[in-house]
Scaffold this motif. Structure first.
Motif, mmCIF file in Angstrom:
data_model
loop_
_atom_site.group_PDB
_atom_site.id
_atom_site.type_symbol
_atom_site.label_atom_id
_atom_site.label_comp_id
_atom_site.label_asym_id
_atom_site.label_seq_id
_atom_site.Cartn_x
_atom_site.Cartn_y
_atom_site.Cartn_z
ATOM 1 N N GLY A 64 41.984 -10.101 -61.911
ATOM 2 C CA GLY A 64 40.480 -10.221 -62.013
ATOM 3 C C GLY A 64 40.067 -11.747 -61.830
ATOM 4 N N VAL A 76 37.802 -6.021 -58.065
ATOM 5 C CA VAL A 76 38.326 -7.361 -58.345
ATOM 6 C C VAL A 76 38.355 -8.217 -57.069
ATOM 7 C CG1 VAL A 76 39.737 -6.726 -60.378
ATOM 8 C CG2 VAL A 76 40.825 -6.635 -58.044
ATOM 9 N N PRO A 77 38.055 -9.260 -57.309
ATOM 10 C CA PRO A 77 37.448 -9.886 -58.494
ATOM 11 C C PRO A 77 35.984 -10.388 -58.483
ATOM 12 C CG PRO A 77 38.454 -11.701 -57.076
ATOM 13 C CD PRO A 77 38.313 -10.266 -56.255
#
Length: 367
Positions: free
Chosen positions: A171, A42-43
């Motif tokens: 995210g 992430v992200p």
């Protein structure tokens, strides 16, 4: 049967992945077409994956899809986190349940021996539907009634037994949060498809990754047993062979450009499924570079594509710098194209336009 060489297979793959020419399709349409984007890290990966394929893509477009629950992050292909459309979440997750079952048996089987998994799943569902939970918190709550069990194993059992989605702000570009989970049914307000047919999965894979064979399907999905489905569908498909004589199947109307079709320089996202979805990756990843792109601890670096093949790695740092490391000395035109792609990433990340970002093309890295 017609033989398709490595270069022809590579050009077909790039065309279907919108890497020969960027598309003006919507982000949601592209996420659906690709069967999701790998989103374990992430992200960056799904955002950068769309950036390499879409014209005019901005971070808020994908962020909006996630916040509006039109796209979700969930464990799917190969048991890894993917960002998919809400509709695909509800159909792919039941199809790929055997992949999660196998992962659970392989990794946590001994620690879960003798446990009533049905009761565990029911309790975990109630807990995460009450409020989204991190695995650390969920494991602790499940262990409260099972003090002789490993909390981490209990949480992973819930991950495999239930369709758990990661809720935002996890995210999101420029933001962040803990990996908190609830069920897909609770998050989307709809049930999973109880019996999705595998045929659509196979045909959609070919649309985005073909021409391909049964071993390729298994590499992409993690799911075994799709060979018979592929052979059953064969009458409606075209059949080819690769240079090793292996059968390949494809959709009749899918693009198969000439092998000498020009392929522009591109920067692929880390963990891009372009590199993870075939048993033989040589159509885009030369074997001699595999160890420099995929590390022993499971990382997959962002890669530089030159003439349709991986020719280096790249990274976007927290200091808003894009650093490109070629594996070979680049021709002047390719170097300039790589710099242009890097500046495009930098502008996307907010480091362009006088924002203090920088692009650095390093010397060719020794093997």
């Amino acid at each position: 049967m017609t033989v398709l060489g490595t270069r022809a297979l590579g050009r077909a793959l790039l065309a279907r992945q919108h890497l020969l020419a960027r598309t003006d399709r919507t982000p949601l349409e592209v996420v659906h077409h690709l069967g999701g984007l790998q989103a374990q890290a992430v992200p960056q990966p799904p955002y950068l994956g769309l950036l390499s394929r879409l014209d005019g893509f901005a971070p808020e477009q994908l962020t909006g899809l996630i916040e509006r629950r039109e796209a979700v992050r969930i464990a799917l292909q190969r048991g890894t986190i993917h960002l998919v459309t809400a509709e695909d979440c509800l159909t792919l997750r039941p199809l790929l349940q055997p992949v999660l079952d196998q992962a659970l048996r392989t990794t946590y089987g001994k620690r879960l021996a003798g446990l009533d998994l049905t009761a565990l799943a029911a309790e975990a569902r109630a807990l995460v539907e009450e409020e989204p939970r991190t695995f650390q918190r969920l494991g602790a709550l499940l262990a409260a009634t099972r003090p002789d069990r490993d909390p981490a194993a209990l949480a992973q059992a819930a991950r495999c037994l239930l369709p758990l989605v990661q809720v935002p702000p996890r995210g999101l570009w420029g933001r962040g949060g803990p990996a908190a989970h609830t069920t897909a049914e609770a998050w989307l307000g709809r049930p999973l498809d109880p019996a999705p047919p595998p045929d659509a999965l196979v045909l959609r894979y070919l649309a985005a990754f073909g021409p391909a064979g049964a071993a390729d399907l298994r590499k992409w999905s993690g799911l075994s047993g799709l060979g018979p489905v592929l052979r059953r569908l064969a009458p409606q498909l075209l059949t080819f062979r690769d240079e090793q004589g292996r059968p390949l199947y494809d959709l009749p109307d899918a693009p198969r450009p000439e092998p000498d079709t020009p392929a522009p320089v591109r920067l692929l996202a880390p963990f891009d499924n372009l590199l993870l979805s075939h048993a033989d990756r040589s159509r885009v990843l030369p074997e001699e570079y595999k160890g420099r792109v995929m590390t022993q601890n499971g990382l997959v670096h962002g890669t530089l594509l030159v003439d349709g093949l991986v020719a280096g790695t790249w990274r976007l740092t927290g200091e808003q710098e894009v650093a490109v490391r070629p594996f070979v000395r680049l021709a002047r035109a390719d170097r300039e194209a790589a710099e242009a792609e890097a500046h495009r990433v930098l502008a996307f990340a907010g480091g362009g336009g006088g924002g203090g970002g920088a692009v650095r093309i390093e010397a060719a890295a020794a093997s």
